[in-house]
Design a protein around this motif. Structure first.
Motif, PDB file in Angstrom:
ATOM      1  N   VAL A 284       3.896   8.023  -1.230  1.00 54.70           N
ATOM      2  CA  VAL A 284       2.438   8.019  -1.126  1.00 54.70           C
ATOM      3  C   VAL A 284       1.971   6.704  -0.516  1.00 54.70           C
ATOM      4  O   VAL A 284       2.700   5.720  -0.490  1.00 54.70           O
ATOM      5  CB  VAL A 284       1.767   8.237  -2.504  1.00 54.70           C
ATOM      6  CG1 VAL A 284       1.983   9.654  -3.001  1.00 54.70           C
ATOM      7  CG2 VAL A 284       2.262   7.232  -3.532  1.00 54.70           C
ATOM      8  N   ARG A 285       0.715   6.728  -0.027  1.00 58.01           N
ATOM      9  CA  ARG A 285       0.124   5.511   0.515  1.00 58.01           C
ATOM     10  C   ARG A 285      -1.259   5.311  -0.076  1.00 58.01           C
ATOM     11  O   ARG A 285      -1.929   6.268  -0.476  1.00 58.01           O
ATOM     12  CB  ARG A 285       0.084   5.551   2.038  1.00 58.01           C
ATOM     13  CG  ARG A 285      -0.784   6.614   2.618  1.00 58.01           C
ATOM     14  CD  ARG A 285      -0.709   6.626   4.153  1.00 58.01           C
ATOM     15  NE  ARG A 285      -1.339   7.811   4.692  1.00 58.01           N
ATOM     16  CZ  ARG A 285      -2.646   7.945   4.898  1.00 58.01           C
ATOM     17  NH1 ARG A 285      -3.458   6.951   4.629  1.00 58.01           N
ATOM     18  NH2 ARG A 285      -3.136   9.056   5.393  1.00 58.01           N
TER      19      ARG A 285
ATOM     20  N   GLY B 221       0.807  -1.223   0.000  1.00 56.18           N
ATOM     21  CA  GLY B 221       0.000   0.000   0.000  1.00 56.18           C
ATOM     22  C   GLY B 221       0.836   1.267   0.000  1.00 56.18           C
ATOM     23  O   GLY B 221       0.328   2.339   0.297  1.00 56.18           O
ATOM     24  N   THR B 222       2.113   1.147  -0.337  1.00 60.62           N
ATOM     25  CA  THR B 222       2.994   2.304  -0.390  1.00 60.62           C
ATOM     26  C   THR B 222       3.686   2.361  -1.743  1.00 60.62           C
ATOM     27  O   THR B 222       3.799   1.352  -2.442  1.00 60.62           O
ATOM     28  CB  THR B 222       4.062   2.239   0.715  1.00 60.62           C
ATOM     29  OG1 THR B 222       4.798   1.018   0.579  1.00 60.62           O
ATOM     30  CG2 THR B 222       3.436   2.309   2.096  1.00 60.62           C
ATOM     31  N   GLY B 223       4.154   3.555  -2.096  1.00 60.80           N
ATOM     32  CA  GLY B 223       4.862   3.720  -3.346  1.00 60.80           C
ATOM     33  C   GLY B 223       5.390   5.135  -3.481  1.00 60.80           C
ATOM     34  O   GLY B 223       5.368   5.908  -2.516  1.00 60.80           O
ATOM     35  N   THR B 224       5.844   5.472  -4.685  1.00 62.29           N
ATOM     36  CA  THR B 224       6.337   6.822  -4.963  1.00 62.29           C
ATOM     37  C   THR B 224       5.759   7.313  -6.285  1.00 62.29           C
ATOM     38  O   THR B 224       5.486   6.519  -7.187  1.00 62.29           O
ATOM     39  CB  THR B 224       7.874   6.867  -5.048  1.00 62.29           C
ATOM     40  OG1 THR B 224       8.306   5.931  -6.028  1.00 62.29           O
ATOM     41  CG2 THR B 224       8.524   6.558  -3.729  1.00 62.29           C
ATOM     42  N   VAL B 225       5.592   8.619  -6.380  1.00 62.87           N
ATOM     43  CA  VAL B 225       5.086   9.240  -7.604  1.00 62.87           C
ATOM     44  C   VAL B 225       6.220   9.277  -8.623  1.00 62.87           C
ATOM     45  O   VAL B 225       7.279   9.842  -8.357  1.00 62.87           O
ATOM     46  CB  VAL B 225       4.561  10.662  -7.317  1.00 62.87           C
ATOM     47  CG1 VAL B 225       4.135  11.341  -8.606  1.00 62.87           C
ATOM     48  CG2 VAL B 225       3.413  10.613  -6.323  1.00 62.87           C
TER      49      VAL B 225
ATOM     50  N   VAL C 178       2.149   5.961 -10.281  1.00 60.96           N
ATOM     51  CA  VAL C 178       2.715   5.590  -8.978  1.00 60.96           C
ATOM     52  C   VAL C 178       3.399   4.231  -9.101  1.00 60.96           C
ATOM     53  O   VAL C 178       2.795   3.263  -9.558  1.00 60.96           O
ATOM     54  CB  VAL C 178       1.625   5.542  -7.883  1.00 60.96           C
ATOM     55  CG1 VAL C 178       2.159   4.954  -6.591  1.00 60.96           C
ATOM     56  CG2 VAL C 178       1.053   6.929  -7.652  1.00 60.96           C
ATOM     57  N   ARG C 179       4.662   4.191  -8.691  1.00 60.54           N
ATOM     58  CA  ARG C 179       5.397   2.924  -8.649  1.00 60.54           C
ATOM     59  C   ARG C 179       5.248   2.351  -7.240  1.00 60.54           C
ATOM     60  O   ARG C 179       5.681   2.950  -6.258  1.00 60.54           O
ATOM     61  CB  ARG C 179       6.870   3.119  -8.969  1.00 60.54           C
ATOM     62  CG  ARG C 179       7.649   1.801  -8.985  1.00 60.54           C
ATOM     63  CD  ARG C 179       9.094   2.005  -9.391  1.00 60.54           C
ATOM     64  NE  ARG C 179       9.201   2.587 -10.714  1.00 60.54           N
ATOM     65  CZ  ARG C 179       9.205   1.899 -11.871  1.00 60.54           C
ATOM     66  NH1 ARG C 179       9.084   0.581 -11.840  1.00 60.54           N
ATOM     67  NH2 ARG C 179       9.325   2.511 -13.024  1.00 60.54           N
ATOM     68  N   LEU C 180       4.591   1.203  -7.158  1.00 66.49           N
ATOM     69  CA  LEU C 180       4.397   0.551  -5.862  1.00 66.49           C
ATOM     70  C   LEU C 180       5.741   0.076  -5.297  1.00 66.49           C
ATOM     71  O   LEU C 180       6.681  -0.184  -6.062  1.00 66.49           O
ATOM     72  CB  LEU C 180       3.456  -0.643  -5.992  1.00 66.49           C
ATOM     73  CG  LEU C 180       2.028  -0.332  -6.440  1.00 66.49           C
ATOM     74  CD1 LEU C 180       1.243  -1.630  -6.617  1.00 66.49           C
ATOM     75  CD2 LEU C 180       1.347   0.588  -5.463  1.00 66.49           C
ATOM     76  N   THR C 181       5.818  -0.077  -4.003  1.00 67.23           N
ATOM     77  CA  THR C 181       7.022  -0.572  -3.342  1.00 67.23           C
ATOM     78  C   THR C 181       7.446  -1.917  -3.930  1.00 67.23           C
ATOM     79  O   THR C 181       8.629  -2.193  -4.082  1.00 67.23           O
ATOM     80  CB  THR C 181       6.777  -0.703  -1.824  1.00 67.23           C
ATOM     81  OG1 THR C 181       6.393   0.575  -1.330  1.00 67.23           O
ATOM     82  CG2 THR C 181       8.000  -1.187  -1.090  1.00 67.23           C
ATOM     83  N   GLU C 182       6.472  -2.730  -4.323  1.00 64.41           N
ATOM     84  CA  GLU C 182       6.755  -4.049  -4.899  1.00 64.41           C
ATOM     85  C   GLU C 182       7.242  -3.979  -6.347  1.00 64.41           C
ATOM     86  O   GLU C 182       7.725  -4.972  -6.874  1.00 64.41           O
ATOM     87  CB  GLU C 182       5.502  -4.937  -4.840  1.00 64.41           C
ATOM     88  CG  GLU C 182       5.060  -5.281  -3.437  1.00 64.41           C
ATOM     89  CD  GLU C 182       4.167  -4.224  -2.800  1.00 64.41           C
ATOM     90  OE1 GLU C 182       3.716  -4.454  -1.670  1.00 64.41           O
ATOM     91  OE2 GLU C 182       3.920  -3.163  -3.414  1.00 64.41           O
ATOM     92  N   GLY C 183       7.064  -2.829  -7.008  1.00 64.20           N
ATOM     93  CA  GLY C 183       7.560  -2.676  -8.375  1.00 64.20           C
ATOM     94  C   GLY C 183       6.541  -2.318  -9.440  1.00 64.20           C
ATOM     95  O   GLY C 183       6.845  -1.517 -10.321  1.00 64.20           O
TER      96      GLY C 183
END
Length: 100
Positions: free
Chosen positions: A85-86, A39-43, A61-66
């Motif tokens: 972001v979340r 549920g987290t990532g970056t713009v 948005v690129r999720l933490t998992e990829g």
């Protein structure tokens, strides 16, 4: 009830993908499992759309998992690239807000 965004994870190469497919897009195996995203990532990129009555922010948005999602940013008056972001929900749609 807690909601989560489900990703597919390949049992063979362990990579994640978003959008359900019958095979892994990386190694082509057909053995996949469903996993809840962190549920987290970056713009990665964004644009503010002014053609609507109320402007809104559309972001990649690129999720933490990829995996990458094209989604809306909410509660974010000053969006920027590389912003953490979340996950949030607007109805049935996954949207993202800045990490506080």
């Amino acid at each position: 009830m807690t909601r989560s965004l489900l990703l597919q994870q390949c049992v063979n190469c362990r990579k994640f993908q978003y959008l359900v497919r019958p095979f892994c897009v990386f190694c082509r195996t057909t053995v996949l499992s469903a996993v809840a995203a962190a549920g987290t990532g970056t713009v990665d990129s964004f644009t503010v759309v002014h053609r609507a009555e109320t402007p809104y922010t559309l972001a990649r948005v690129r999720l933490t998992e990829g995996p990458i999602l094209l989604t809306h940013l909410i509660d974010n008056p000053e969006p920027r690239c590389d912003q953490p972001v979340r996950l949030a929900w607007r109805g049935d749609l996954p949207v993202f807000r800045p990490v506080e």
